[in-house]
Scaffold this motif. Structure first.
Motif, PDB file in Angstrom:
ATOM      1  N   ASN A  49       6.898 -12.627   9.269  1.00 19.78           N
ATOM      2  CA  ASN A  49       5.682 -12.132   9.910  1.00 19.78           C
ATOM      3  C   ASN A  49       5.954 -10.794  10.584  1.00 19.78           C
ATOM      4  O   ASN A  49       7.076 -10.535  11.020  1.00 19.78           O
ATOM      5  CB  ASN A  49       5.192 -13.118  10.977  1.00 19.78           C
ATOM      6  CG  ASN A  49       4.796 -14.442  10.384  1.00 19.78           C
ATOM      7  OD1 ASN A  49       3.865 -14.508   9.595  1.00 19.78           O
ATOM      8  ND2 ASN A  49       5.510 -15.491  10.752  1.00 19.78           N
ATOM      9  N   PRO A  50       4.914  -9.972  10.720  1.00 16.21           N
ATOM     10  CA  PRO A  50       5.087  -8.713  11.448  1.00 16.21           C
ATOM     11  C   PRO A  50       5.127  -8.955  12.955  1.00 16.21           C
ATOM     12  O   PRO A  50       4.629  -9.970  13.443  1.00 16.21           O
ATOM     13  CB  PRO A  50       3.846  -7.902  11.058  1.00 16.21           C
ATOM     14  CG  PRO A  50       2.836  -8.900  10.640  1.00 16.21           C
ATOM     15  CD  PRO A  50       3.597 -10.097  10.120  1.00 16.21           C
ATOM     16  N   ASP A  51       5.738  -8.022  13.681  1.00 19.51           N
ATOM     17  CA  ASP A  51       5.710  -8.016  15.142  1.00 19.51           C
ATOM     18  C   ASP A  51       4.540  -7.149  15.587  1.00 19.51           C
ATOM     19  O   ASP A  51       4.006  -6.353  14.806  1.00 19.51           O
ATOM     20  CB  ASP A  51       7.016  -7.444  15.709  1.00 19.51           C
ATOM     21  CG  ASP A  51       8.214  -8.352  15.447  1.00 19.51           C
ATOM     22  OD1 ASP A  51       8.015  -9.575  15.338  1.00 19.51           O
ATOM     23  OD2 ASP A  51       9.335  -7.818  15.359  1.00 19.51           O
ATOM     24  N   GLU A  52       4.166  -7.261  16.847  1.00 19.99           N
ATOM     25  CA  GLU A  52       3.002  -6.517  17.329  1.00 19.99           C
ATOM     26  C   GLU A  52       3.215  -5.013  17.321  1.00 19.99           C
ATOM     27  O   GLU A  52       2.266  -4.242  17.285  1.00 19.99           O
ATOM     28  CB  GLU A  52       2.582  -6.986  18.722  1.00 19.99           C
ATOM     29  CG  GLU A  52       3.574  -6.696  19.813  1.00 19.99           C
ATOM     30  CD  GLU A  52       3.091  -7.166  21.174  1.00 19.99           C
ATOM     31  OE1 GLU A  52       3.227  -6.408  22.137  1.00 19.99           O
ATOM     32  OE2 GLU A  52       2.581  -8.308  21.254  1.00 19.99           O
ATOM     33  N   ASN A  53       4.458  -4.552  17.321  1.00 18.56           N
ATOM     34  CA  ASN A  53       4.749  -3.121  17.334  1.00 18.56           C
ATOM     35  C   ASN A  53       4.983  -2.558  15.926  1.00 18.56           C
ATOM     36  O   ASN A  53       5.439  -1.435  15.784  1.00 18.56           O
ATOM     37  CB  ASN A  53       5.962  -2.841  18.231  1.00 18.56           C
ATOM     38  CG  ASN A  53       5.987  -1.418  18.728  1.00 18.56           C
ATOM     39  OD1 ASN A  53       4.957  -0.841  19.041  1.00 18.56           O
ATOM     40  ND2 ASN A  53       7.170  -0.832  18.788  1.00 18.56           N
ATOM     41  N   ASP A  54       4.678  -3.337  14.885  1.00 13.08           N
ATOM     42  CA  ASP A  54       4.939  -2.911  13.512  1.00 13.08           C
ATOM     43  C   ASP A  54       3.759  -2.209  12.863  1.00 13.08           C
ATOM     44  O   ASP A  54       2.606  -2.602  13.042  1.00 13.08           O
ATOM     45  CB  ASP A  54       5.284  -4.124  12.630  1.00 13.08           C
ATOM     46  CG  ASP A  54       6.662  -4.664  12.893  1.00 13.08           C
ATOM     47  OD1 ASP A  54       7.536  -3.890  13.345  1.00 13.08           O
ATOM     48  OD2 ASP A  54       6.873  -5.864  12.645  1.00 13.08           O
ATOM     49  N   GLU A  55       4.078  -1.190  12.103  1.00 19.46           N
ATOM     50  CA  GLU A  55       3.140  -0.585  11.165  1.00 19.46           C
ATOM     51  C   GLU A  55       3.305  -1.384   9.869  1.00 19.46           C
ATOM     52  O   GLU A  55       4.433  -1.650   9.451  1.00 19.46           O
ATOM     53  CB  GLU A  55       3.519   0.876  10.951  1.00 19.46           C
ATOM     54  CG  GLU A  55       2.687   1.609   9.953  1.00 19.46           C
ATOM     55  CD  GLU A  55       3.130   3.060   9.780  1.00 19.46           C
ATOM     56  OE1 GLU A  55       2.581   3.706   8.886  1.00 19.46           O
ATOM     57  OE2 GLU A  55       4.027   3.525  10.507  1.00 19.46           O
ATOM     58  N   ASP A  67       8.820  -0.540  12.452  1.00 21.44           N
ATOM     59  CA  ASP A  67       8.576  -0.548  13.893  1.00 21.44           C
ATOM     60  C   ASP A  67       8.099   0.849  14.296  1.00 21.44           C
ATOM     61  O   ASP A  67       8.658   1.854  13.846  1.00 21.44           O
ATOM     62  CB  ASP A  67       9.859  -0.912  14.634  1.00 21.44           C
ATOM     63  CG  ASP A  67       9.629  -1.112  16.108  1.00 21.44           C
ATOM     64  OD1 ASP A  67       9.330  -0.108  16.807  1.00 21.44           O
ATOM     65  OD2 ASP A  67       9.735  -2.257  16.576  1.00 21.44           O
ATOM     66  N   LYS A  68       7.084   0.912  15.127  1.00 24.48           N
ATOM     67  CA  LYS A  68       6.515   2.199  15.536  1.00 24.48           C
ATOM     68  C   LYS A  68       7.541   3.098  16.215  1.00 24.48           C
ATOM     69  O   LYS A  68       7.420   4.318  16.164  1.00 24.48           O
ATOM     70  CB  LYS A  68       5.288   1.975  16.411  1.00 24.48           C
ATOM     71  CG  LYS A  68       4.129   1.405  15.621  1.00 24.48           C
ATOM     72  CD  LYS A  68       2.942   1.093  16.483  1.00 24.48           C
ATOM     73  CE  LYS A  68       1.866   0.410  15.623  1.00 24.48           C
ATOM     74  NZ  LYS A  68       0.790  -0.139  16.439  1.00 24.48           N
TER      75      LYS A  68
END
Length: 119
Positions: A49-55, A67-68
């Motif tokens: 799953n993606p993390d909240e800071n991922d593009e 990651d941003k």
């Protein structure tokens, strides 16, 4: 321009690897970490799953995470898969890299030197 561009050949290889490892709906994370002879090195890993800071990017059905915080270092980077008589492997072309080590596994940019290690 996208942060990271995955070629069709690389996407095909990643998709095959993800399916072989039981993650047919997984994500490919492309990251940067400190280390290597020149200061920075690339990382590639499978994620569920993606993390909240991922593009989140999508190439040929492969979902790519960046990651941003890594985005400025990776901006415009092309990830390809090359096949030769000696086998195959991923090739990363980063237009922001101004120096790399002899083996090509570490680099640095104009703005980020990373943390070089003894090789």
């Amino acid at each position: 321009m996208a942060t990271v561009i995955l070629t069709e050949a690389a996407a095909y290889e990643v998709k095959s690897m993800m399916e072989s490892n039981g993650l047919p709906n997984g994500y490919l994370r492309i990251s940067v970490k400190g280390g290597g002879c020149t200061g920075l090195s690339y990382g590639m890993s499978a994620e569920e799953n993606p993390d909240e800071n991922d593009e989140v990017l999508d190439y040929y059905g492969v979902k790519v995470l960046v990651d941003k915080a890594d985005a400025p270092i990776l901006n415009g980077t092309i990830v390809d898969f090359k096949q030769s008589l000696m086998g195959g492997g991923f090739a990363i072309e980063n237009p922001n890299a101004i120096a790399s080590c002899g083996c090509g596994s570490s680099f640095r940019t104009k703005d980020v030197a990373g943390t070089p290690e003894n090789c």
